[in-house]
Write a protein that holds these residues in place. Structure first.
Motif, mmCIF file in Angstrom:
data_model
loop_
_atom_site.group_PDB
_atom_site.id
_atom_site.type_symbol
_atom_site.label_atom_id
_atom_site.label_comp_id
_atom_site.label_asym_id
_atom_site.label_seq_id
_atom_site.Cartn_x
_atom_site.Cartn_y
_atom_site.Cartn_z
ATOM 1 N N PRO A 206 0.839 -1.209 0.000
ATOM 2 C CA PRO A 206 0.000 0.000 0.000
ATOM 3 C C PRO A 206 0.872 1.256 0.000
ATOM 4 O O PRO A 206 2.034 1.215 0.423
ATOM 5 N N GLN A 207 0.297 2.343 -0.476
ATOM 6 C CA GLN A 207 1.061 3.589 -0.641
ATOM 7 C C GLN A 207 0.470 4.695 0.242
ATOM 8 O O GLN A 207 -0.332 5.505 -0.227
ATOM 9 N N ALA A 279 -8.033 0.669 -3.763
ATOM 10 C CA ALA A 279 -6.619 1.058 -3.624
ATOM 11 C C ALA A 279 -6.495 2.220 -2.643
ATOM 12 O O ALA A 279 -5.660 2.206 -1.722
ATOM 13 N N PHE A 282 -7.225 1.083 0.989
ATOM 14 C CA PHE A 282 -6.102 0.414 1.660
ATOM 15 C C PHE A 282 -4.960 1.391 1.952
ATOM 16 O O PHE A 282 -4.313 1.304 2.996
ATOM 17 N N ASP A 283 -4.737 2.303 1.020
ATOM 18 C CA ASP A 283 -3.696 3.311 1.269
ATOM 19 C C ASP A 283 -4.065 4.169 2.477
ATOM 20 O O ASP A 283 -3.200 4.536 3.286
ATOM 21 N N ALA A 286 -3.467 2.240 5.583
ATOM 22 C CA ALA A 286 -2.034 2.120 5.832
ATOM 23 C C ALA A 286 -1.449 3.441 6.349
ATOM 24 O O ALA A 286 -0.492 3.440 7.124
ATOM 25 N N LEU A 310 -3.185 -4.981 7.662
ATOM 26 C CA LEU A 310 -2.180 -3.968 7.348
ATOM 27 C C LEU A 310 -1.406 -3.526 8.585
ATOM 28 O O LEU A 310 -0.647 -2.553 8.530
#
Lengths: 486, 387
Positions: A206-207, A279, A282-283, A286, A310
């Motif tokens: 993840p970013q 996406a 989740f980022d 995180a 995570l």
């Protein structure tokens, strides 16, 4: 082995908890068996309006057959009947009317199940409380497996559901609390069951920085992911978070992700980002310090599992037995009952980095031990194998006759649920050891199931690829053979 | 932010929650969850539990609002076999009786008559039964209310007891805390002097006196060095006090009920007063506190040292009746000082010594101490006569 998955809505764009659960299970079982999904044409769980074309299609390589809904839900009728069956003494006929009013009423789906269930080894029904599960399970008879996704709400106390819980071949529970509640209500301890839950498609990398840059978020923040609704405890969350902000000690911002049907307080430290894709979600998790789960009723919180996967701690509402039990069993989250506890627990996670880190580490391990896909798949496959070798029970108890259905003898459902055992369970969930690799033994074919009585032997470990690795990214290679891609 | 005691990777969420809750308890003082608070708030009986709001004549008021039970008059009818054919008019009655066989040709009225008769009887018995039940319920209501009344009284009493116990607990806790602080302060002040141990009693006495003189000299020097910024205020206050003293009636010359103190005590007490007067140049403000309790204690100890006659306990052991004028062991320093400097007692004890003071104030013993009052100049230790 042929397995049918029956669910009220199905599709990539449908993000409801039980529906997503069903899709994940269908796609993962499709790697080990021939899976077909039977569902309705509805996408909206409030109206059940027919929005998709009936007929066959493929979603992520899984064949899906859709059936039209006979009528949309009338909220007034449904509300009136809900009030009656939940809070007053009523009859079985009232409960059946309530079920009809709740929907999605799809006689076509039920008649298809009646005709074609015999061609399948098992029919897995999701969400006990809907029309398709009640009538469909009866139509499928001894082939019905139920994933109840039951929350502690009054619907579980309706008397029409107890024979369903007792009559299905097996129950796949989401949590020990759900199992205790249903067994307390229906007395179905003799029915084969297992606490499984569901995994999630966790991205490998993840970013968090990308998310911060994209949404211009600076500083530490707590994230809430889900529908912003009073039923999800969001009003209480806002009240508690405002109390936390008043103390001026903490520095956390509350970031809300999801569609809102509630007024969100205007404050520079409360940010609503709306609906985000997976996406971004989740980022966001995180990048956050923790995930807050204010919901009162949950059978299993997938977002909480994703946060744990995570490595993020979770702050849950202690009024939800399931969430509290998961926090205790995993040692990966704190819980609150009041505004004071909310502020204190939030500060404990915010200011004690070692607590946050350790909780997150425990959460990652908890997810890996209980909800990673190899574990979930293994539990499903073991149960299917066990059932295919065993003998089928007698089936469902018949519904009462015309006269008996109309006798007002059923107690209020809310009282039934209130009397059911509650509280978090501290017993460990893990009932099967985690598989060393993602490869599962092949499921027996139908003729073999009748003759062969020994369990198939797992393939040698030398053939297993990288043991215990999670799926990379969200690429799904459905329809592959056993262990492919895992 | 407070830290947690859990210092291991194997965190226990329940343990952390317990610590958080105990901290909340410490802050809030009660271990109530929100649900419990809501439940408590919704209790209707709560208003009775307030000891100020409870009515002692609850039962009487209830009885007054409830009139004595009287069974209601329920409507009923009498129905006999002739009721259908009765009439006040004789010919009509006769005609009906005459035509009854014809009527019976059309239908049989007997079952109807029978049913209505039974219904009438049933009505009567039901009314009677209902009346009995109502009477019993009324009696039970009275009983329940009486029980509830007693419960309310008992609960109120318990509530008051709990409040009292809580207050006592708070008081004890504060006293304990004060004592602990005091003990700590004393421990930090006391200096152990091993050199004095080998010396004889007389030599130790001398050392103590020398120490006392040295300390007094140092204090005097300090006082001289102090700026005189409070002089004008002090003067005003003294003038005001003098005016008050003049306006008050003079004390009776004879000593009141307090027993005469021993001469030794008088000698110990009087010089302090006179020395203070001499230093101040004003009539002695005996009852008004002149300096802090620590200084007074030190001065008292010094005096004892000079006297060489031991402590007040030693004096009391000599059979002296008044311990109020001695160094009060039982009370606080303030109390001891006040007792020590009461002019009535001094006058009674010293006979003409204290009474001879012309402007001696009439026992302002109960005068409250002003916290912002500046320190009065202390007596010159040099002027204190040696015992």
């Amino acid at each position: 082995m042929k397995v049918a998955v029956v669910v009220q809505r199905y599709g990539q764009a449908i993000n409801g908890g039980a529906e997503l659960h069903a899709r994940y299970i269908a796609e993962h079982l499709a790697r080990h068996a021939q899976v077909e999904v039977w569902t309705t044409c509805a996408t909206d769980y409030v109206t059940w309006r027919n929005e998709l074309k009936s007929g066959e299609e493929r979603v992520n390589n899984v064949p899906v057959r859709r059936f039209p809904v006979k009528h949309e839900r009338d909220p007034l009728t449904f509300g009136r009947l809900s009030e009656k069956v939940f809070h007053r003494t009523h009859s079985v006929a009232d409960e059946l009317d309530w079920l009809e009013a709740e929907g999605p009423t799809s006689p076509g789906l039920v008649s298809h199940i009646t005709k074609h269930a015999g061609e399948f080894d098992f029919c897995i029904f999701f969400s006990y409380r809907y029309y398709h599960a009640f009538h469909g399970a009866r139509a499928a008879g001894t082939k019905a497996i139920l994933v109840p996704t039951a929350e502690r709400d009054p619907a579980a106390g309706l008397s029409i559901f107890a024979p369903i819980f007792r009559g299905v071949r097996a129950l796949m529970y989401n949590s020990p609390e759900e199992r205790a509640m249903i067994q307390g209500i229906a007395g179905n301890a003799h029915v084969p069951s297992v606490v499984v839950g569901v995994g999630s498609e966790i991205p490998a990398n993840p970013q968090p920085q990308r998310f911060r840059q994209k949404h211009n978020i600076r500083g530490p923040f707590a994230v809430y992911v889900g529908r912003i609704d009073e039923n999800k405890g969001c009003r209480e969350l806002f009240s508690h978070f405002n109390a936390y902000l008043r103390d001026r000690v903490g520095k956390l911002t509350l970031v809300l992700i999801g569609t809102s049907i509630l007024d969100i307080p205007v404050h520079p430290r409360i940010r609503h980002l709306g609906f985000l894709d997976d996406a971004d979600k989740f980022d966001a998790i995180a990048a956050s310090e923790l995930l807050i789960m204010p919901s009162f009723f949950e059978s299993l919180s997938m977002v909480a599992l994703e946060a744990w996967a995570l490595g993020k701690p979770v702050l849950a509402n202690a009024k939800c037995d399931v969430l509290k039990g998961q926090c205790i069993r995993s040692n990966a989250g704190l819980y609150y009952e009041s505004a004071t506890e909310f502020a204190e627990t939030l500060r404990a996670i915010e200011f004690n980095k070692w607590i946050a880190g350790t909780l997150g580490k425990n959460g990652r391990q908890y997810y890996r031990d209980n909800y990673d896909w190899p574990v979930v798949e293994r539990k499903y496959l073991d149960m299917l194998q066990r059932l295919s070798y065993g003998t089928a029970p007698d089936g469902f108890e018949p519904l009462p006759g015309w006269m008996d259905r109309r006798k007002a003898t059923c107690p209020p459902a809310a009282e039934v649920v209130a009397a059911a055992p509650g509280g978090p369970s501290s017993a460990p969930e893990m009932t099967v050891p985690r598989p060393m690799g993602p490869v599962s033994p092949p499921l027996p074919t139908r003729p073999q199931a009748a003759t062969e009585r020994s369990r198939p032997v797992a393939p040698p470990r030398s053939t297993q690829p990288s043991a215990g690795r999670r799926p990379q990214g969200r690429s799904r290679r459905s329809g592959q053979g056993a262990g492919a891609g895992r | 932010m407070p830290d947690f005691n859990v210092r291991s990777d194997a965190v226990n969420v329940e343990q952390i929650m317990e610590q958080i809750r105990s901290r909340i308890r410490e802050k809030r003082g009660a271990d109530y969850t929100e649900a419990q608070i809501q439940e408590l708030a919704s209790v209707k009986l709560e208003k009775f539990l307030d000891p100020r709001g409870v009515r002692s004549d609850l039962l009487e008021q209830f009885r007054r609002t409830q009139p004595p039970y009287a069974p209601p008059e329920l409507p009923n009818f009498a129905f006999e076999d002739q009721t259908l054919f009765e009439s006040t008019r004789g010919p009509l009655r006769f005609m009906r009786k005459l035509l009854l066989p014809i009527l019976k040709l059309f239908f049989n009225p007997n079952p109807l008559i029978q049913a209505l008769n039974i219904q009438s009887t049933l009505n009567a018995s039901a009314a009677e039964r209902e009346a009995k039940r109502d009477a019993a319920r009324y009696a039970f209501d009275q009983l329940h209310y009486e029980v509830m009344h007693n419960l309310v009284l008992e609960t109120t009493r318990l509530g008051i007891d709990v409040k009292n116990v809580k207050m006592r607990l708070e008081s004890l806790a504060s006293r304990l805390e004060f004592n602990e602080r005091r003990a700590r302060a004393l421990e930090s002040v006391v200096v152990y002097k091993p050199a004095d141990e080998g010396k004889p009693e007389g030599r130790r006495e001398e050392t103590r006196r020398e120490d006392g003189r040295r300390e007094d000299t140092r204090r005097e020097e300090n006082r001289r060095d102090e700026p005189r910024r409070d002089d004008s205020r002090r003067q005003e206050r003294q003038e005001r006090r003098a005016a008050e003293q003049q306006s008050r009636p003079a004390p009776p010359p004879a000593a009141p009920a307090i027993a005469p103190a021993p001469a030794v005590l008088v000698v110990a007490a009087v010089p302090d007063v006179t020395a203070a007067d001499a230093a101040d140049g004003t009539p002695s403000q005996v009852g008004a506190p002149t300096d802090g309790p620590g200084q007074r204690s030190r001065r008292r100890r010094r005096r004892r040292g000079r006297r060489g006659s031991g402590s007040a306990a030693a004096l009391m052991a000599g059979g002296q009746p008044s311990d109020a004028t001695a160094d009060g062991d039982g009370g606080s320093d303030d109390e001891g000082e006040m007792d020590e400097s009461t002019p009535d007692q001094l006058a009674a004890a010293a006979g003409s010594d204290a009474a001879a003071e012309p402007a001696a104030p009439p026992a302002p013993v109960a005068a409250p101490r002003e916290p912002s009052e500046p320190e009065q100049p202390q007596a010159d230790p040099a002027a204190t006569p040696e015992p």
